[in-house]
Design a protein around this motif. Structure first.
Motif, PDB file in Angstrom:
ATOM      1  N   HIS A  62      46.909  37.220  39.358  1.00  0.00           N
ATOM      2  CA  HIS A  62      46.370  38.432  38.754  1.00  0.00           C
ATOM      3  C   HIS A  62      46.616  38.453  37.243  1.00  0.00           C
ATOM      4  N   SER A  63      45.552  38.693  36.454  1.00  0.00           N
ATOM      5  CA  SER A  63      45.713  38.722  35.003  1.00  0.00           C
ATOM      6  C   SER A  63      44.522  39.436  34.375  1.00  0.00           C
ATOM      7  N   ALA A  64      44.394  39.286  33.074  1.00  0.00           N
ATOM      8  CA  ALA A  64      43.250  39.795  32.318  1.00  0.00           C
ATOM      9  C   ALA A  64      43.154  38.972  31.043  1.00  0.00           C
ATOM     10  N   CYS A  65      41.963  38.896  30.489  1.00  0.00           N
ATOM     11  CA  CYS A  65      41.720  38.039  29.329  1.00  0.00           C
ATOM     12  C   CYS A  65      42.304  38.659  28.065  1.00  0.00           C
ATOM     13  N   VAL A  66      42.910  37.821  27.219  1.00  0.00           N
ATOM     14  CA  VAL A  66      43.478  38.293  25.954  1.00  0.00           C
ATOM     15  C   VAL A  66      42.833  37.588  24.765  1.00  0.00           C
ATOM     16  N   LEU A  67      41.511  37.406  24.820  1.00  0.00           N
ATOM     17  CA  LEU A  67      40.816  36.781  23.694  1.00  0.00           C
ATOM     18  C   LEU A  67      39.788  37.706  23.056  1.00  0.00           C
ATOM     19  N   CYS A  68      39.850  38.976  23.353  1.00  0.00           N
ATOM     20  CA  CYS A  68      39.225  40.047  22.561  1.00  0.00           C
ATOM     21  C   CYS A  68      39.784  41.346  23.098  1.00  0.00           C
ATOM     22  N   ALA A  69      39.338  42.466  22.590  1.00  0.00           N
ATOM     23  CA  ALA A  69      39.928  43.754  22.956  1.00  0.00           C
ATOM     24  C   ALA A  69      39.260  44.395  24.163  1.00  0.00           C
ATOM     25  N   ASN A  70      38.317  43.677  24.824  1.00  0.00           N
ATOM     26  CA  ASN A  70      37.639  44.251  25.985  1.00  0.00           C
ATOM     27  C   ASN A  70      38.565  44.326  27.194  1.00  0.00           C
ATOM     28  N   GLY A  71      39.519  43.397  27.286  1.00  0.00           N
ATOM     29  CA  GLY A  71      40.476  43.428  28.383  1.00  0.00           C
ATOM     30  C   GLY A  71      39.842  43.144  29.732  1.00  0.00           C
ATOM     31  N   CYS A  72      39.080  42.064  29.838  1.00  0.00           N
ATOM     32  CA  CYS A  72      38.378  41.748  31.080  1.00  0.00           C
ATOM     33  C   CYS A  72      39.358  41.294  32.152  1.00  0.00           C
ATOM     34  N   ALA A  73      39.320  41.946  33.312  1.00  0.00           N
ATOM     35  CA  ALA A  73      40.188  41.577  34.413  1.00  0.00           C
ATOM     36  C   ALA A  73      39.751  40.233  34.981  1.00  0.00           C
ATOM     37  N   LYS A  84      53.831  34.131  31.287  1.00  0.00           N
ATOM     38  CA  LYS A  84      54.799  35.218  31.281  1.00  0.00           C
ATOM     39  C   LYS A  84      54.145  36.451  31.902  1.00  0.00           C
ATOM     40  N   THR A  85      54.960  37.414  32.275  1.00  0.00           N
ATOM     41  CA  THR A  85      54.497  38.634  32.936  1.00  0.00           C
ATOM     42  C   THR A  85      54.633  39.820  31.997  1.00  0.00           C
ATOM     43  N   GLY A  86      53.667  40.724  32.073  1.00  0.00           N
ATOM     44  CA  GLY A  86      53.727  41.950  31.293  1.00  0.00           C
ATOM     45  C   GLY A  86      52.408  42.675  31.342  1.00  0.00           C
ATOM     46  N   THR A  87      52.314  43.743  30.569  1.00  0.00           N
ATOM     47  CA  THR A  87      51.117  44.582  30.559  1.00  0.00           C
ATOM     48  C   THR A  87      50.500  44.601  29.173  1.00  0.00           C
ATOM     49  N   PHE A  88      49.213  44.920  29.132  1.00  0.00           N
ATOM     50  CA  PHE A  88      48.570  45.195  27.842  1.00  0.00           C
ATOM     51  C   PHE A  88      47.415  46.160  28.050  1.00  0.00           C
ATOM     52  N   THR A  89      47.043  46.820  26.975  1.00  0.00           N
ATOM     53  CA  THR A  89      46.079  47.913  27.019  1.00  0.00           C
ATOM     54  C   THR A  89      44.882  47.576  26.162  1.00  0.00           C
ATOM     55  N   ASN A  90      43.695  47.765  26.701  1.00  0.00           N
ATOM     56  CA  ASN A  90      42.483  47.362  25.988  1.00  0.00           C
ATOM     57  C   ASN A  90      41.973  48.486  25.095  1.00  0.00           C
ATOM     58  N   THR A  91      40.758  48.310  24.580  1.00  0.00           N
ATOM     59  CA  THR A  91      40.185  49.264  23.626  1.00  0.00           C
ATOM     60  C   THR A  91      40.076  50.674  24.190  1.00  0.00           C
ATOM     61  N   LEU A 102      47.917  44.520  34.142  1.00  0.00           N
ATOM     62  CA  LEU A 102      49.081  43.677  34.374  1.00  0.00           C
ATOM     63  C   LEU A 102      48.634  42.228  34.375  1.00  0.00           C
ATOM     64  N   THR A 103      49.317  41.385  33.612  1.00  0.00           N
ATOM     65  CA  THR A 103      49.083  39.946  33.661  1.00  0.00           C
ATOM     66  C   THR A 103      50.358  39.288  34.161  1.00  0.00           C
ATOM     67  N   ILE A 119      52.133  55.075  35.958  1.00  0.00           N
ATOM     68  CA  ILE A 119      51.743  53.675  36.147  1.00  0.00           C
ATOM     69  C   ILE A 119      52.942  52.854  36.601  1.00  0.00           C
ATOM     70  N   THR A 120      52.716  51.988  37.568  1.00  0.00           N
ATOM     71  CA  THR A 120      53.729  51.021  37.994  1.00  0.00           C
ATOM     72  C   THR A 120      53.079  49.647  38.076  1.00  0.00           C
ATOM     73  N   TYR A 121      53.902  48.618  38.096  1.00  0.00           N
ATOM     74  CA  TYR A 121      53.370  47.263  38.269  1.00  0.00           C
ATOM     75  C   TYR A 121      52.573  47.165  39.574  1.00  0.00           C
TER      76      TYR A 121
END
Length: 812
Positions: free
Chosen positions: A43-54, A488-495, A501-502, A563-565
């Motif tokens: 489970h992850s999401a893309c981190v190569l722009c601010a769209n945050g694609c799952a 690595k594991t963690g969270t990030f927030t898109n636009t 969660l990645t 929110i939780t993991y």
């Protein structure tokens, strides 16, 4: 298989207004692999722009072998852009850093972690003892995870007590955040990407969404090809892909956004296209706004902006007659003249029309970097954690209680130092240690010659924390090898405030460590303590850090407490998410109550022309009481304009195939082959006058430096030129010749007075054809420019498996 380099947006799935965006799952695996060969999907999401694609990461034999989009997730409904499909290959590039490096004379040599961290801690303590916390500066990224940012914020602001903490988000989203603070009292995108599904009008200002956020453009494109397409108004000096689809394209002169937007508001108010009841009940400042824009009829704006007055009137008519308007801005606003004033005027259009907080009526001040929203939330961007106001004593006391530190430790006695000032203080010698984290300023900062001089001067001690030996790392005293996305594991927030969660899919190479582990190690070695003598940082894992952040965000506009993991493993959640509403909030201000109450507001506001801060007393005297602010500014000419010696105006920007300074995307062979080198775009009439043909080598020179790049003849407005900013300083050309190609050799060290975001969009330049397309330009002089640091062997760019056939850049 569809070639997603030649057709980066993929097949269309048209849909109509108020219908759900159809799902289309994109997938890319190593050649020869079938889905059944994948051992596990992570489970992850893309981190190569601010769209945050799952997305999910495919893993086999402990290696990443592909990705696929997740169909149920809100930002992408399964789609991935070219960078998402191919960029993961950078993780397994053979030139990853695997051990720390330390400078010995003019060479960087491998060392162990104890030696590297010991040197950093020893220098930190020495500087603290002699110069105080102000001798330490931290320049971070838009690509870390929330848990890492929050740890860094506590370490620097609550532990060391330094005010010198900012991110490279200063270069891309500082104006987005500032404009929302000026209009609504606080950061936080009012709208949602799903507003595209319900709008009848799209307004894109300085935002080439087709190349900067490809999946978001897919959503817009599917609406445009559906049964009831929205009208589209585009402001862009280039005839970009969105501009070609526009009902009205306004190819304005660079630096004139405020004049144009003043004229649009002039027409909206003159024609009575405002929601008077909404404005009276929920805003402050209509009379002053109306008086100012009354001085900007379309004819006046046309003379400033270089577009016909009738076209401005038509754009205003479309915006003024819409029933569901969705607007979005990006760097054409944020990195240009009067950045905050222009972004605020886009907010004003929504406020005077009462189009905010309702489905289809969103405004998004978009982000450039994937996790830039988290720098702003956690206080690593020149602000305070939880969108707290550093000038509000109660906010700072609350933060001190959460951190269990003396309030006097937190440097709230003045505005946190913005990135350009951090670099200036380093150049002047007051900052003695500069720690650069997951970013590459030796390519991305304006006026690169000055930046290189700063990094190389004594006695500045430079620490670089990255996954690769970047142009910046070559100037470092210590280089720390960092794990990256997927390791690595963690969270990030898109636009649009969607938290993802990645999860860790593979181990980092060699001795590389996560940024969280590096920060925790530094805090331990520095023996940072709270006011009771206990270790300052109480967590050791990403999830523990996330739970601590939830406490910091509780009750604030960016509330994460629901929110939780585990909940994020079911898909992204848009904050605020509370225990009472764990499902999250698609759009803010549905109740038309804004974050402008003095006890809540993140900012008391500024003069849009000078940047002068409004006092708390002045703010309270306005009696905002949950109302939004209608702010306005006169048009002021850019700090630099074309003249007889430099007759062109340069704008910089992105290409669809690369992210930031290509640290990752250049290591994906498909992306690198699609856009291997920089270029300069020139209007056909200008090219004819200068006898420049497609592919010719052109020297582009400003008062600050020059580059030598190939020409592309395009439909950019006359008198304007464009160079993508991604490319490194030096290129190895035919016959061993070398010449500079980084666009920021040319740009100017000037910034918006309010947001402090650098102005990359207006620099005067001149052009000279130096060789035909098949020839070789003369070698560049080395005076005033910098080759790689001596003694450093730069590994070649490498990637993963064989690439698909590539195609010349669409939309340029």
């Amino acid at each position: 298989m569809l070639d997603r380099i030649a057709d980066p947006w993929g097949a269309r799935t048209p849909y109509g207004r108020d219908e759900p965006w159809p799902t289309r799952v994109d997938q890319r695996l190593d050649p020869g692999l079938a889905e059944g060969d994948v051992e596990r999907w992570v489970h992850s999401a893309c981190v190569l722009c601010a769209n945050g694609c799952a997305l999910d990461i495919a893993v086999k034999d402990g290696r990443m072998v592909g990705v696929r989009g997740r169909g149920a997730d809100h930002p992408n409904h399964g789609r991935l852009g070219p960078k998402g499909l191919f960029g993961w290959q950078a993780n397994r590039a053979r030139d990853r850093l695997t051990r720390p490096l330390v400078r010995r004379g003019d060479k960087l040599v491998e060392t162990d972690w104890d030696t590297a961290m010991g040197a950093i801690v020893a220098r930190s303590r020495e500087i603290q003892a002699k110069h105080g916390a102000g001798g330490l500066g931290f320049y971070n990224s838009g690509q870390l995870l929330l848990e890492e940012y929050y740890t860094l914020a506590l370490l620097t602001r609550g532990g060391l007590g330094t005010p010198h903490v900012d991110g490279n988000t200063r270069l891309c989203t500082a104006t987005a955040a500032q404009s929302m603070r000026e209009s609504f009292g606080c950061d936080g995108q009012p709208g949602s990407m799903s507003d595209v599904d319900r709008c009848d009008t799209l307004f894109l200002v300085g935002y080439n969404v087709a190349e900067t956020q490809t999946v978001f453009w897919m959503r817009m494109l599917d609406r445009l090809e559906g049964p009831d397409p929205p009208r589209l108004v585009v402001v862009d000096p280039r005839r970009s892909v969105p501009a070609r689809r526009a009902d009205v394209h306004l190819p304005i002169k660079g630096g004139t956004n405020v004049a144009l937007l003043n004229a649009i508001l002039h027409e909206i108010l003159r024609n009575g296209w405002l929601d008077r009841a909404f404005v009276d009940a929920h805003t402050i400042g209509l009379d002053a706004l109306a008086a100012l824009v009354d001085r900007y009829p379309p004819a006046r704006a046309a003379s400033i902006c270089g577009v016909p007055a009738d076209r401005i009137r038509e754009a205003a008519r479309i915006l003024g007659s819409s029933e569901r308007l969705f607007s979005a801005c990006l760097q054409g606003v944020y990195q240009s003249n009067q950045a905050t004033a222009a972004a605020v005027q886009v907010n004003n259009i929504h406020l005077v029309r009462g189009m905010i907080g309702r489905p289809g009526c969103g405004v998004i001040q978009s982000n450039g970097q994937p996790t830039s929203q988290n720098t702003r939330e956690t206080g690593c961007n020149g602000e305070m954690p939880g969108f707290r106001n550093h000038r509000n004593r109660r906010h700072m006391e609350e933060l001190a209680r959460i951190w269990n530190v003396d309030p006097l430790v937190i440097p709230s006695w003045g505005a946190p130092t913005h990135a350009m000032k951090i670099l200036r203080y380093a150049a002047e010698g007051s900052i003695k240690l500069l720690w650069i984290i997951a970013t590459n300023p030796a390519v991305s900062i304006p006026e690169l010659r000055r930046l290189r001089s700063t990094l190389d001067q004594e006695p500045l001690f430079v620490v670089v924390q990255d996954a690769f030996l970047t142009e910046t790392a070559r100037h470092a005293d210590i280089v720390l090898p960092a794990a990256i996305w997927g390791e690595k594991t963690g969270t990030f927030t898109n636009t649009d405030r969607t938290v993802h969660l990645t999860e860790k899919a593979v181990e980092p190479p060699g001795e590389a460590r996560s940024d969280l582990d590096i920060f925790l190690d530094y805090a331990r070695r520095m023996d940072l303590r709270d006011k009771d003598g206990a270790p300052l940082i109480k967590w050791r894992t990403p999830e523990e850090a996330f739970e601590a952040w939830k406490l910091c965000s509780k009750g604030r506009p960016c509330d994460y407490t629901g929110i939780t993991y585990d909940r994020l493993r079911g898909g992204g959640i848009q904050w605020p998410s509370t225990e009472e509403r764990p499902e999250g909030t698609p759009r803010l201000y549905a109740d038309h109550r804004f974050f402008s109450d003095p006890e809540v507001a993140q900012d008391f506001g500024h003069d849009l022309d000078t940047g002068g801060a409004r006092s708390e007393t002045e703010f309270r005297a306005l009696n905002p009481a949950g109302r939004a602010f209608l702010r306005a500014s006169e048009y002021l000419p850019p700090i630099e304009e074309a003249d007889d010696d430099y007759p062109f105006l340069l704008t910089t920007g992105r290409t669809i195939y690369h992210f930031h300074t290509r640290t990752k995307t250049a290591r994906a062979p498909q992306l690198q082959r699609a856009a291997p080198d920089a270029w300069v775009e020139i209007a056909a009439p200008d090219a004819r006058r200068l006898s420049i043909e497609e592919g010719d080598w052109v020297r582009v020179e400003s008062p600050r430096g020059h580059v030598v790049v190939r020409a592309r003849i395009s439909e950019i407005r006359e008198g304007a030129v464009f160079i993508p900013f991604h490319y490194g300083t030096w290129d190895e050309g035919p016959e061993g010749h070398r010449w500079p190609r980084a666009a920021n050799e040319l740009t100017i060290s000037a910034w918006d007075p309010v947001s402090k975001q650098p102005c990359f969009k207006v620099a005067k330049v001149k052009l000279l054809r130096v060789a035909a397309s098949g020839g070789v330009p003369s070698p560049a002089p080395t005076t005033g420019a910098a080759a790689p640091a001596p003694g450093v062997v730069v590994p070649p760019t490498v990637g993963g498996p064989a690439a698909e056939a590539s195609n010349p850049t669409p939309g340029r």
